[in-house]
Design an enzyme around this catalytic site. Structure first.
Site, PDB file in Angstrom:
ATOM      1  CG  HIS A 132      -1.904  -1.079   1.294  1.00  0.00           C
ATOM      2  ND1 HIS A 132      -2.796  -1.346   0.293  1.00  0.00           N
ATOM      3  CD2 HIS A 132      -2.136  -2.007   2.269  1.00  0.00           C
ATOM      4  CE1 HIS A 132      -3.540  -2.397   0.631  1.00  0.00           C
ATOM      5  NE2 HIS A 132      -3.146  -2.803   1.817  1.00  0.00           N
ATOM      6  CG  ASP A 168      -2.934  -8.711   1.460  1.00  0.00           C
ATOM      7  OD1 ASP A 168      -3.942  -8.032   1.732  1.00  0.00           O
ATOM      8  OD2 ASP A 168      -1.969  -8.843   2.224  1.00  0.00           O
ATOM      9  CG  HIS A 170      -6.491  -5.364   2.742  1.00  0.00           C
ATOM     10  ND1 HIS A 170      -6.079  -6.399   3.565  1.00  0.00           N
ATOM     11  CD2 HIS A 170      -7.417  -4.663   3.445  1.00  0.00           C
ATOM     12  CE1 HIS A 170      -6.731  -6.318   4.721  1.00  0.00           C
ATOM     13  NE2 HIS A 170      -7.546  -5.282   4.672  1.00  0.00           N
ATOM     14  CG  ASP A 251      -4.746  -9.991   4.555  1.00  0.00           C
ATOM     15  OD1 ASP A 251      -4.543 -10.750   3.583  1.00  0.00           O
ATOM     16  OD2 ASP A 251      -4.561  -8.760   4.498  1.00  0.00           O
TER      17      ASP A 251
END
Length: 371
Positions: A132, A168, A170, A251
């Site tokens: 990110h 992931d 996200h 995650d």
């Protein structure tokens, strides 16, 4: 490179983002301890991660931002201007003791991986995966963007065509900023729909080279297998990459507190198995994962898969001791952990229905031509 190489560092053992932050839990040190307790990490396969120098980090990040991180670490205080311009010192990106050294060490490992993979091989940097991070600001727990820096390092050492696969929970918004529109970089992301950062819609092609698949809550092993075989592997095969970078976040596992997916760790490992051998160079990074047991159990098995090692059905006492010593304070999952988190690494498969929206998304992206 005759054997896969594991990049790690002791800085991750006691470094924490703070008492209540999701990254208060040990992750990389747990993987190091588990792999060593299993006898899987001989010294000739371990590399101590270097800390990236500012001169290497400014290949993508701004010099002002890197200087701010260094100053905040020294002073242990963020100014209002740091928060406003760089989001340093916010709730999600707090000031902590190693606010520069920790991410610079993770990034140093990924940059080194790009150099070591020049002539081929396999490298695992579980501390990496901070996808990110933005050029001039921290974002989503990520102060630096080591996947972007790794791919720039690969390019610097003569590797042209890179397939970046991100599983992931996200969406990798920072990586898309770094490589969106690059015809020699294929980007595939499978992430939970409407989860932070709320980017990566299926219509978003990142300038032509990104294939974003947002998936519904409860995404299960059967659905991941369908995505793997219908989207990920065919797209990577058609692209014919010189290198693959896999961000193997933990995650998406059912036990993770920050997402709503329902995968077992078998699903991520099967994606890894499918990608192995599809390019002469493979870099596997960590990523998200906020339950210390689910992260440690998955990421340890990643190293086992890369080396062709079998997980014992009954874990040796030394391995079980590592798992029993973990704590997950402040979360209900840490109050009464199930026994299998201590005694096994492999989850029971979590298969389920293949929903129409997953099938439709895969078909839409499979039929789309990329740049």
């Amino acid at each position: 490179m005759l054997k896969p190489q594991f990049i790690g560092h002791e800085i991750f053992r006691h470094s924490t983002y703070g008492r209540w932050h999701p990254l208060r839990v040990p992750r990389v040190s747990t993987v190091m301890d588990l792999t060593r307790a299993l006898g899987w990490l001989p010294q000739d396969q371990f590399i101590t991660s270097p800390r990236a120098k500012p001169s290497a980090l400014v290949n993508w990040h701004t010099s002002d931002y890197i200087a701010a991180l260094q100053r905040v670490e020294q002073e242990q205080e963020a100014k209002e201007s740091d928060r406003r311009r760089h989001d340093i010192g916010s709730v999600t990106n707090p000031v902590f003791a190693e606010i520069f050294r920790r991410p610079a060490t993770a990034a140093g490992g990924s940059i080194l991986a790009g150099e070591l993979l020049r002539d081929g091989g396999v490298i695992y940097n579980p501390a990496g995966g901070t996808h990110h991070g933005m050029p001039d600001r921290a974002n989503g727990f990520c102060y630096l963007n080591d996947p972007v820096l790794a791919m720039l390092s690969l390019r610097h050492h003569g590797v042209r065509r890179i397939a970046y696969v991100d599983i992931d929970a996200h969406h990798p918004d920072g990586v898309e900023v770094g490589f969106g529109g690059d015809p020699d970089c294929l980007m595939i992301s499978v992430h939970e729909a409407r989860l932070w950062p709320r980017t990566g819609g299926i219509e978003n092609d990142g300038g032509g080279n990104a294939f974003n698949l947002p998936v519904p809550r409860g995404f299960n092993d059967s659905e991941m297998a369908f995505v793997r075989d219908g989207l990920i592997l065919p797209k990577v095969a058609a692209f014919r990459p010189d290198a693959i970078v896999l961000l193997c976040g933990a995650d998406g596992l059912e036990e993770d507190p920050l997402s709503h997916m329902a995968l077992s760790n078998n699903a991520q490992l099967d994606v890894l198995r499918g990608l192995m051998g599809m390019a002469p160079r493979l870099l596997v990074l960590g990523g998200g994962g906020y339950n210390p047991w689910s992260v440690g159990r998955l990421w340890t098995q990643v190293w086992g898969v890369l080396n062709g090692l079998e997980v014992p059905e009954t874990l040796p006492k030394a391995v079980e001791d590592v798992l029993r010593a973990l704590r997950f304070d402040g979360n209900r999952r840490g109050k009464n952990p199930p026994v299998h988190w201590f005694t096994t690494l492999q989850d029971v498969p979590r298969e389920g229905p293949l929903r129409d929206e997953v099938k439709a998304g895969v078909q839409r992206l499979a039929n789309r031509l990329g740049r």
